[in-house]
Design a protein around this motif. Structure first.
Motif, PDB file in Angstrom:
ATOM      1  N   ASP A  52      13.478  -3.185  -0.236  1.00 56.80           N
ATOM      2  CA  ASP A  52      14.756  -3.918  -0.245  1.00 56.80           C
ATOM      3  C   ASP A  52      14.638  -5.227   0.536  1.00 56.80           C
ATOM      4  N   GLN A  53      13.919  -5.206   1.660  1.00 52.60           N
ATOM      5  CA  GLN A  53      13.739  -6.428   2.435  1.00 52.60           C
ATOM      6  C   GLN A  53      12.902  -7.456   1.659  1.00 52.60           C
ATOM      7  N   LEU A  54      11.885  -6.972   0.943  1.00 49.26           N
ATOM      8  CA  LEU A  54      11.075  -7.874   0.124  1.00 49.26           C
ATOM      9  C   LEU A  54      11.916  -8.489  -0.996  1.00 49.26           C
ATOM     10  N   LEU A  55      12.813  -7.684  -1.560  1.00 52.97           N
ATOM     11  CA  LEU A  55      13.733  -8.205  -2.569  1.00 52.97           C
ATOM     12  C   LEU A  55      14.619  -9.296  -1.978  1.00 52.97           C
ATOM     13  N   ALA A  56      15.137  -9.040  -0.784  1.00 52.27           N
ATOM     14  CA  ALA A  56      16.032 -10.004  -0.141  1.00 52.27           C
ATOM     15  C   ALA A  56      15.305 -11.311   0.172  1.00 52.27           C
ATOM     16  N   GLN A  57      14.008 -11.230   0.470  1.00 49.06           N
ATOM     17  CA  GLN A  57      13.215 -12.419   0.763  1.00 49.06           C
ATOM     18  C   GLN A  57      12.774 -13.149  -0.506  1.00 49.06           C
ATOM     19  N   GLY A  58      13.051 -12.553  -1.660  1.00 49.28           N
ATOM     20  CA  GLY A  58      12.684 -13.183  -2.920  1.00 49.28           C
ATOM     21  C   GLY A  58      11.214 -13.068  -3.262  1.00 49.28           C
ATOM     22  N   LEU A  59      10.489 -12.144  -2.618  1.00 54.34           N
ATOM     23  CA  LEU A  59       9.053 -12.011  -2.853  1.00 54.34           C
ATOM     24  C   LEU A  59       8.743 -11.062  -4.002  1.00 54.34           C
ATOM     25  N   VAL A  60       9.657 -10.141  -4.289  1.00 53.24           N
ATOM     26  CA  VAL A  60       9.437  -9.197  -5.380  1.00 53.24           C
ATOM     27  C   VAL A  60      10.705  -9.107  -6.223  1.00 53.24           C
ATOM     28  N   GLU A  61      10.550  -8.509  -7.389  1.00 59.38           N
ATOM     29  CA  GLU A  61      11.697  -8.247  -8.251  1.00 59.38           C
ATOM     30  C   GLU A  61      11.639  -6.801  -8.717  1.00 59.38           C
ATOM     31  N   ALA A  62      12.796  -6.224  -8.924  1.00 55.44           N
ATOM     32  CA  ALA A  62      12.877  -4.852  -9.426  1.00 55.44           C
ATOM     33  C   ALA A  62      13.094  -4.889 -10.928  1.00 55.44           C
ATOM     34  N   ARG A  63      12.254  -4.155 -11.655  1.00 59.51           N
ATOM     35  CA  ARG A  63      12.405  -4.066 -13.108  1.00 59.51           C
ATOM     36  C   ARG A  63      12.813  -2.636 -13.451  1.00 59.51           C
ATOM     37  N   LYS A  64      13.895  -2.542 -14.176  1.00 59.74           N
ATOM     38  CA  LYS A  64      14.510  -1.242 -14.450  1.00 59.74           C
ATOM     39  C   LYS A  64      13.513  -0.275 -15.064  1.00 59.74           C
ATOM     40  N   ASN A  65      13.437   0.901 -14.470  1.00 61.53           N
ATOM     41  CA  ASN A  65      12.578   2.006 -14.921  1.00 61.53           C
ATOM     42  C   ASN A  65      11.084   1.668 -14.866  1.00 61.53           C
ATOM     43  N   ARG A  66      10.715   0.562 -14.199  1.00 68.08           N
ATOM     44  CA  ARG A  66       9.297   0.181 -14.135  1.00 68.08           C
ATOM     45  C   ARG A  66       8.796   0.019 -12.710  1.00 68.08           C
ATOM     46  N   GLY A  67       9.666  -0.353 -11.780  1.00 74.30           N
ATOM     47  CA  GLY A  67       9.229  -0.486 -10.399  1.00 74.30           C
ATOM     48  C   GLY A  67       9.425  -1.883  -9.855  1.00 74.30           C
ATOM     49  N   PHE A  68       8.663  -2.200  -8.811  1.00 74.39           N
ATOM     50  CA  PHE A  68       8.774  -3.481  -8.118  1.00 74.39           C
ATOM     51  C   PHE A  68       7.532  -4.325  -8.406  1.00 74.39           C
ATOM     52  N   PHE A  69       7.754  -5.617  -8.684  1.00 72.29           N
ATOM     53  CA  PHE A  69       6.670  -6.517  -9.060  1.00 72.29           C
ATOM     54  C   PHE A  69       6.736  -7.805  -8.232  1.00 72.29           C
TER      55      PHE A  69
END
Length: 470
Positions: A55-72
């Motif tokens: 969640d922190q990586l998402l907030a920093q804009g470093l990763v994105e969550a793809r539905k049913n696939r994970g974090f990239f």
């Protein structure tokens, strides 16, 4: 390892670890992070800790969550944009995709993740390259009255004349006949490759490359806008049937080849394959760019396309960074005289000239036989290192996908080496997963090892332990 008594929480430590790897490009754009369950098992933390870190990586804009696939891992341009307004990334054509992360290994050369040996790097350890004759050559050149001339004006556009004469003699010993007027010095072999590409190609041109092959070359050509046509590399040379089909369908402008001690497999080209490649080049009117970076480690009388072709359709590139003086950045290109002026124009537009003082020192090292004796010592040491590394790799459960030769081993691990690479990073080891050596990203169980950097039994013990958990 994550430390529970640290001033940072486990969540903050885990987030910081992934963030640093993303910024250092050890995790390339598009890379899938381990699943929450996998990451929790690997790091010895709870799933809730992993979720909070992601969640922190998402907030920093470093990763994105793809539905049913994970974090990239996100593309750099996406990271700069506000998360809530970032547009969806359009799908890319496979031919224009960059490799997994061509810069990761290079960055690993400059920013070591630990003091441990790094099996994935593409160079000899510094202590292997130490010599007394290199500084002596620089002192000798510096002591002459010509030092001021070297320092106060630009050097010869083609490169130092003494070095080009020494290179001409050295090439003749390999069966490549090129006079000093057919040789241009460059800032390392990498710039030589770039000069040839910029001189002969335009954005959108199709270029045949060997696969597996050098990740940096794939990335460099892709950045120039070329269409990569991967040709499977076999023990005796490229897949000639695939090359023939590419010629008919795409009319490629260039074929880039490492004929001798191919990276990463260690294969050497056979005379029969070389002859057929040149037949295709003549029939379909394309140039062959022969990268002989590992010539100093090569077996005697190894087959080179330039030797058979006499620099008619072939262009020869090499350098000294792998064997002697990486930071001198001395490389060169030898070509047909009809191409020399065009190549020289490109050199002048990119670097003007090259450092004459170091080039003159290199000429002394070659002329006095010191480079040859140094290379003999390196080959002897490498043979012993290769023997030890092969035994350790086999004992750890690896299988060699190619006969061990030269500096590199092409090893089948039986597991996804992208995932293995991240686990090894946690232990301070940078490895080179097989996906790095393909023009289009795809999972691989292979990895390239550096025989000079894999004599450490502790590495193979940790490797076997981690593979056993996968």
């Amino acid at each position: 390892m994550l430390i529970k008594t640290s001033s940072q929480s486990l969540t903050e430590q885990l987030c910081a670890r992934f963030a640093q790897r993303i910024r250092d490009r050890l995790l390339a754009p598009g890379t899938r992070l381990p699943s929450v369950r996998q990451c929790a098992q690997q790091q010895g933390v709870s799933p809730s800790t992993v979720v909070a870190a992601y969640d922190q990586l998402l907030a920093q804009g470093l990763v994105e969550a793809r539905k049913n696939r994970g974090f990239f891992v996100r593309e750099p341009a996406q990271r700069d944009a506000p998360t809530e307004v970032a547009p969806p990334r359009p799908p890319q054509a496979p031919a224009s995709q960059a490799p997994v992360d061509a810069t990761a290994l290079i960055r690993g050369m400059f920013h070591r993740s630990s003091s441990k040996p790094q099996p994935g790097i593409g160079v000899f350890p510094p202590d292997w390259l130490e010599s007394a004759f290199m500084p002596a050559a620089v002192r000798k050149v510096s002591a002459t009255p010509s030092l001021q001339a070297f320092s106060l004006q630009y050097g010869e556009p083609m490169g130092d004349s003494l070095l080009r004469r020494a290179l001409s003699k050295k090439l003749a010993s390999l069966g490549v006949h090129a006079g000093p007027e057919a040789i241009i010095t460059t800032v390392g072999a990498t710039q030589a490759l770039d000069i040839v590409s910029r001189s002969l190609l335009r954005a959108g041109d199709p270029v045949m490359v060997e696969e597996p092959g050098w990740a940096v070359e794939f990335a460099r050509l892709t950045a120039l806008g070329m269409r990569l046509l991967p040709v499977p590399r076999r023990a005796d040379g490229p897949d000639l049937d695939v090359m023939a089909r590419y010629c008919e369908a795409h009319r490629p402008k260039l074929y880039v080849s490492v004929s001798v001690l191919h990276n990463p497999t260690g294969y050497c080209l056979s005379p029969g394959s070389a002859h057929r490649v040149l037949q295709l080049a003549n029939r379909w009117d394309f140039h062959v760019l022969e990268d002989d970076t590992y010539s100093h480690l090569a077996p005697d009388h190894a087959t080179r396309l330039c030797t058979l072709d006499g620099l008619q359709r072939t262009i020869y590139v090499s350098g000294f960074a792998k064997i002697l003086a990486p930071n001198w950045r001395i490389g060169f290109v030898a070509a047909n005289p009809a191409l020399v002026e065009q190549l020289l124009d490109t050199k002048l537009l990119t670097t003007l000239t090259t450092p004459a003082l170091l080039e003159r020192a290199m000429a002394l090292c070659i002329e006095q036989g010191q480079l040859r004796r140094h290379a003999d010592r390196i080959r002897t040491r490498l043979e012993a290192a290769r023997s030890r590394s092969v035994k350790l790799a086999l004992n750890a459960g690896c299988r060699f996908a190619a006969e061990p030769a030269g500096l590199f081993g092409w090893v089948d691990t039986g597991v996804d080496t992208d995932a293995l690479a991240q686990r090894m990073l946690d232990e301070g080891y940078l490895i080179a997963p097989g996906a790095l050596f393909h023009a289009e990203r795809k999972p691989s169980t292979l990895m390239r090892i550096n025989f000079a950097a894999t004599q450490d039994a502790a590495f193979w013990k940790k490797y076997a332990e981690l593979v056993g958990r996968m």
